[in-house]
Design a protein around this motif. Structure first.
Motif, PDB file in Angstrom:
ATOM      1  N   MET A 172       0.831  -1.206   0.000  1.00 26.93           N
ATOM      2  CA  MET A 172       0.000   0.000   0.000  1.00 26.93           C
ATOM      3  C   MET A 172       0.863   1.252   0.000  1.00 26.93           C
ATOM      4  O   MET A 172       0.531   2.265  -0.655  1.00 26.93           O
ATOM      5  N   VAL A 173       1.996   1.189   0.713  1.00 26.54           N
ATOM      6  CA  VAL A 173       2.900   2.355   0.754  1.00 26.54           C
ATOM      7  C   VAL A 173       3.493   2.609  -0.637  1.00 26.54           C
ATOM      8  O   VAL A 173       3.607   3.740  -1.092  1.00 26.54           O
TER       9      VAL A 173
ATOM     10  N   ALA B  64       0.917   4.248  -2.656  1.00 22.98           N
ATOM     11  CA  ALA B  64       0.698   5.628  -2.210  1.00 22.98           C
ATOM     12  C   ALA B  64       1.834   6.537  -2.664  1.00 22.98           C
ATOM     13  O   ALA B  64       1.602   7.691  -3.069  1.00 22.98           O
TER      14      ALA B  64
ATOM     15  N   LYS C 202       1.386   7.404  -6.290  1.00 20.54           N
ATOM     16  CA  LYS C 202       0.340   8.420  -6.493  1.00 20.54           C
ATOM     17  C   LYS C 202       0.803   9.792  -6.031  1.00 20.54           C
ATOM     18  O   LYS C 202       0.414  10.823  -6.595  1.00 20.54           O
ATOM     19  N   ALA C 203       1.605   9.789  -4.990  1.00 19.70           N
ATOM     20  CA  ALA C 203       2.069  11.078  -4.464  1.00 19.70           C
ATOM     21  C   ALA C 203       3.037  11.751  -5.417  1.00 19.70           C
ATOM     22  O   ALA C 203       3.212  12.994  -5.389  1.00 19.70           O
TER      23      ALA C 203
ATOM     24  N   SER D 218      -2.010  12.085  -0.161  1.00 12.50           N
ATOM     25  CA  SER D 218      -2.248  10.681   0.222  1.00 12.50           C
ATOM     26  C   SER D 218      -1.155  10.125   1.115  1.00 12.50           C
ATOM     27  O   SER D 218      -1.351   9.153   1.820  1.00 12.50           O
ATOM     28  N   LEU D 219       0.030  10.755   1.102  1.00 14.41           N
ATOM     29  CA  LEU D 219       1.122  10.227   1.900  1.00 14.41           C
ATOM     30  C   LEU D 219       0.897  10.407   3.405  1.00 14.41           C
ATOM     31  O   LEU D 219       1.527   9.714   4.217  1.00 14.41           O
TER      32      LEU D 219
ATOM     33  N   TRP E 297      -1.469   9.586   5.080  1.00 14.20           N
ATOM     34  CA  TRP E 297      -2.114   8.411   5.682  1.00 14.20           C
ATOM     35  C   TRP E 297      -1.148   7.230   5.816  1.00 14.20           C
ATOM     36  O   TRP E 297      -1.517   6.183   6.350  1.00 14.20           O
ATOM     37  N   PHE E 298       0.056   7.383   5.355  1.00 10.39           N
ATOM     38  CA  PHE E 298       0.995   6.257   5.396  1.00 10.39           C
ATOM     39  C   PHE E 298       2.314   6.655   6.042  1.00 10.39           C
ATOM     40  O   PHE E 298       3.393   6.321   5.569  1.00 10.39           O
TER      41      PHE E 298
ATOM     42  N   SER F  41       0.121  -2.791  -8.912  1.00  5.50           N
ATOM     43  CA  SER F  41       1.312  -1.922  -8.915  1.00  5.50           C
ATOM     44  C   SER F  41       2.484  -2.503  -9.692  1.00  5.50           C
ATOM     45  O   SER F  41       3.581  -1.961  -9.656  1.00  5.50           O
TER      46      SER F  41
END
Length: 881
Positions: free
Chosen positions: A701-702, A705, A708-709, A717-718, A720-721, A796
């Protein structure tokens, strides 16, 4: 002894005669009203002695009789007897001796003189009945009323008879008047019926005890398969019925055949019987018959040369000297027999030596009986000889002959058997009479507590005391009567010896008896027994050999119970003794030995550290743990390098730690299951794998993310991780699995279980999951996280290499899912310890898959291609590999 049936006609005749005989007065014109006469008087051969109390006796002095033709034109003639029986005369003298000895005993019947009146029954029922009537009524032809009766008075009790038939007939009548009768030789068990024979007693055991004694001997030597021969009369038939009944009740053996020996010499029938004996596998032959039957049988046995049999003789022919010949000993040698108890009577021989024809007797009959004995012994005759008593001529008797100078069995007192019973019978009557006369007035057993007195003794009073009499003879035997009038039984066991010089000898080798305290007891000195076999040992006589331990008996259809097959016990059952009827099941934790004769602990089976499979799995588990430690050390040492920092080093460290736990948790599946290992193994497995998969999920998930960042507007979005969020996510996902495990352990905890379904002879130790639902939820949750990780990584996979390791995660998850999908059917189909091995293999395979797929390429770059462990290379602008 022999018994004969159908005597009703004779009994009816004698009942009528007795009625007349016992009548006190008979109207007759020949006599005045003050006198009476007997209806008839019998001329009997007898001996008498006066006394205060007179006892009667019936003996076989002559064994032939002649009945004259009946003609009612003149007074009927009396029957005459001949054929002197010296042993019968010795039995009669035993009674005279016993009474003489009692009279000289100051402690028994003091101040009372016993007398006797004994008669010859001539081995005939009619003459024996005449004698019994004479004993109970007297012999005088005329009695004067109101005056002292002269002549021989009626007796108080009778010793006799020697035959069961005569005893049945006489006791039936005398029992009506309760006159006691004590037999010394009548053995029929029918005489034990107290309703029919209320005043009958005997000092010889009944046939019923003889039969039981025979069965005890059979059991002693293990003879379960025997033939039975019987005489064609009531003696043999009754013995056969008793033998079959008692044998069935004892369960100690079976009859191979039952044959009836014919009267007379029927050669065809005897040949058939001997042929049956030859063909039978029974080596033991039991015979209830008389000498005459055995003589005829043994002639045929000798003609067919039938050897190798063990004979067992009833008391009727055990002591038969006519069979103890060198010609018959090859067949009858070693015979075991039941014999009447032998006793010793001190002073008896001296008494017999005093017998002389000139000695005083109460009447001419006694003197005639002695003279008849004298003529028989010395083969002489008195002038004139008694008509019909001595057929052969000879020299005149002088009266000076000396008994000590002649060889006669009359003086051989080494084998006193019937005489010993006569002796005991006399003493039983004497002790009963003594007890009666010692009664204290007012304390007696009769009406009004009265006692019997010497002047008014009644026979029925003596019966009461006979039932309670108990004494011990000088020979050491206890004498008493049970409720049926039978004495405590005792028999000698005899053995026929064939001596090296050709002579024969019959010796006692034991006894069988019943005492009031110890019950029936068999005593045999086996070292003294002569066995007429080459082995000099008892023969084996069985229909089927004994079934050894580990087998059971199965009866052969249509055969006696002694004929059977030996069937091995089935698995899990045993028999630990010989000739078992059933096989018993072993306890739950035990199994039958290969011989099926004992239960042994079942083999235990579990995935052990000591077996090759367990050793391999343990080594593999430790190897995986060691590799994880090395990889962790490499990452820590190179934590500042770009490849470590670019791949989320904190999650990588957590992932390595969780993989170490996965490798270590597999050790809980090896070794004997215990409660704590059963509870811990699945919980540790579930939590460690969720920890591992949740780290991979967060890592994936990281990566997504971060990608996407990197796009415009995707930086939000970062947030949240972050590090705390990653840790929190892993902790939450792992806590859910921990909650599942806790609920499972609380509701239906896994427990150790002994499983015997796979192999009956083994105990498979395994852990029962307790709740299949709990186990399924645990696996399902791991599978859910793995599928999510696989899906995200798959999405991914096409992202630029500089930003993710999605391909490695996708490949690792593909391996992980493939292993656990294959695990389910393999686990279900694997028995026992192999199910644990499959689970350990799945744990190790999936752990190694994750370790190699995720950390193998990185370690390769760190250790072998350090030139690629640069920021440029990672960003895709370095040199090509």
């Amino acid at each position: 002894m022999r018994t004969f049936s159908d005597v009703n006609l004779l009994l009816l005749m004698y009942f009528m005669l007795l009625y007349l005989y016992f009548s006190s007065a008979v109207s007759s014109p020949l006599y005045s009203s003050s006198s009476c006469r007997l209806q008839g008087q019998f001329h009997l051969n007898g001996m008498h002695k006066a006394g205060d109390v007179v006892l009667g006796g019936l003996f076989e002095i002559n064994f032939f009789s002649v009945f004259p033709d009946l003609s009612f034109t003149s007074e009927p003639q009396q029957p005459t007897c001949h054929g002197f029986d010296v042993l019968g005369f010795r039995q009669a003298q035993t009674m005279a001796f016993a009474i003489d000895q009692i009279n000289r005993n100051p402690n028994l019947l003091p101040n009372v003189t016993l007398g006797y009146s004994l008669y010859d029954n001539c081995v005939k029922l009619g003459i024996g009945f005449r004698a019994a009537l004479s004993l109970v009524s007297g012999q005088e032809e005329q009695f004067i009323l109101d005056e002292t009766c002269v002549g021989t008075p009626p007796v108080l009790g009778i010793v006799g008879d020697s035959s069961s038939t005569r005893s049945i007939a006489i006791s039936t009548v005398l029992g009506l008047y309760r006159v006691p009768m004590v037999s010394y030789f009548a053995t029929c068990s029918c005489l034990s019926d107290r309703q029919k024979f209320p005043s009958f007693f005997r000092t010889i055991p009944s046939d019923a005890f003889q039969v039981r004694a025979m069965i005890q001997i059979l059991n002693r030597f293990g003879w379960t398969w025997a033939g039975l021969l019987i005489s064609d009369d009531d003696y043999g038939l009754h013995a056969a019925r008793s033998f079959q009944s008692d044998l069935a009740q004892s369960g100690g053996g079976c009859l191979a055949y039952l044959e009836v020996l014919p009267w007379g010499y029927d050669q065809a029938e005897l040949r058939r019987i001997v042929d049956v004996m030859k063909k039978s596998t029974a080596r033991v032959v039991i015979v209830f018959a008389h000498e005459s039957h055995m003589i005829n049988l043994m002639e045929e046995v000798g003609r067919q040369n039938v050897t190798g049999l063990q004979w067992m003789a009833s008391e009727a022919w055990t002591a038969a000297t006519v069979l103890q010949t060198p010609e018959l000993m090859p067949y009858l040698g070693g015979t075991l027999g039941i014999a009447i108890r032998r006793g010793e009577i001190p002073g008896f021989r001296e008494f017999l030596l005093q017998i002389h024809p000139d000695q005083h007797h109460n009447n001419s009959y006694g003197n005639s009986m002695v003279k008849q004995f004298w003529e028989y012994t010395f083969q002489c005759r008195f002038a004139p000889p008694p008509a019909g008593w001595l057929e052969a001529g000879g020299a005149l008797c002088t009266g000076q002959e000396d008994l000590e100078n002649v060889e006669t069995e009359f003086l051989d007192i080494s084998n006193l058997r019937p005489e010993y019973n006569v002796y005991k019978a006399l003493y039983a009557l004497a002790y009963a009479l003594d007890d009666m006369l010692q009664c204290e007035p007012g304390r007696g057993p009769f009406s009004g507590h009265s006692c019997g007195n010497l002047k008014g003794l009644e026979p029925w009073q003596l019966v009461h005391y006979l039932e309670k009499v108990s004494f011990t003879t000088t020979f050491g035997d206890q004498v008493s009567f049970d409720e049926n009038g039978d004495a405590l039984p005792i028999y000698d066991i005899m053995n026929w010896l064939w001596l090296p010089d050709g002579r024969t000898k019959v010796q006692s080798v034991g006894e069988v008896k019943r005492s009031a305290s110890e019950g029936e007891e068999l005593i045999i000195d086996e070292s003294k027994i002569f066995w007429n076999f080459d082995s000099k040992k008892p023969p084996k006589s069985v229909c089927s050999e004994s079934c050894p331990p580990g087998t059971r008996m199965a009866r052969k259809k249509g055969k006696p119970v002694c004929c059977f097959d030996c069937i091995p016990c089935s698995e899990g059952k045993i028999s630990n003794k010989t000739d078992s009827m059933e096989c018993t099941s072993c306890p739950v934790d035990f199994w039958s030995s290969p011989q099926r004769d004992r239960c042994v602990p079942k083999q235990t089976e579990f995935l052990s550290y000591h077996e090759p499979l367990g050793i391999c799995l343990t080594v593999t588990s430790l190897l995986g743990t060691f590799i994880c430690t090395i990889v962790l050390g490499i990452f820590i040492h190179h934590r500042s390098t770009p490849i470590v920092r670019a791949n989320n080093s904190e999650l990588s460290f957590q992932l390595l730690l969780s993989l170490k736990l996965c490798f270590l948790c597999s050790l809980l599946f090896i070794g004997r299951p215990r409660l704590w290992t059963c509870q811990l193994r699945h919980a540790a497995f579930g939590i460690s794998f969720v920890l591992c998969v949740s780290c991979i999920l967060v890592k994936t998930m990281v990566v997504l993310a971060v990608f996407k960042a990197s796009k415009p507007g995707g930086g939000a979005s970062l947030k949240w991780f972050g590090v705390l969020q990653q840790r929190g996510t892993v902790l939450v996902l792992t806590s859910i699995q921990a909650a599942i495990c806790t609920a499972w352990l609380v509701s239906a905890s896994p427990t150790p279980h002994k499983n015997t379904q796979y192999n009956n002879d083994k105990i498979v130790y395994e852990c029962e999951v307790g709740s299949t639902v709990g186990f399924a939820v645990l696996l399902g949750y791991i599978g859910l996280l793995a599928i999510l990780s696989f899906l995200i990584a798959f999405i991914s996979r096409n992202l630029p290499d500089s930003f993710n390791e999605a391909k490695l995660i996708t490949f690792s998850m593909l391996i992980f899912c493939a292993v656990w999908v294959a695990f389910v059917p393999a686990y279900i189909s694997s028995p026992g310890k192999y199910a644990d091995a499959v689970e350990v293999f799945a744990i190790l395979a999936s752990s190694f898959g994750l370790l190699m797929a995720l950390f193998g390429p990185k370690c390769y770059i760190i250790l072998l291609r350090p030139e690629r462990n640069t920021k440029k290379a990672i960003m895709g602008r370095g040199i090509e590999s």
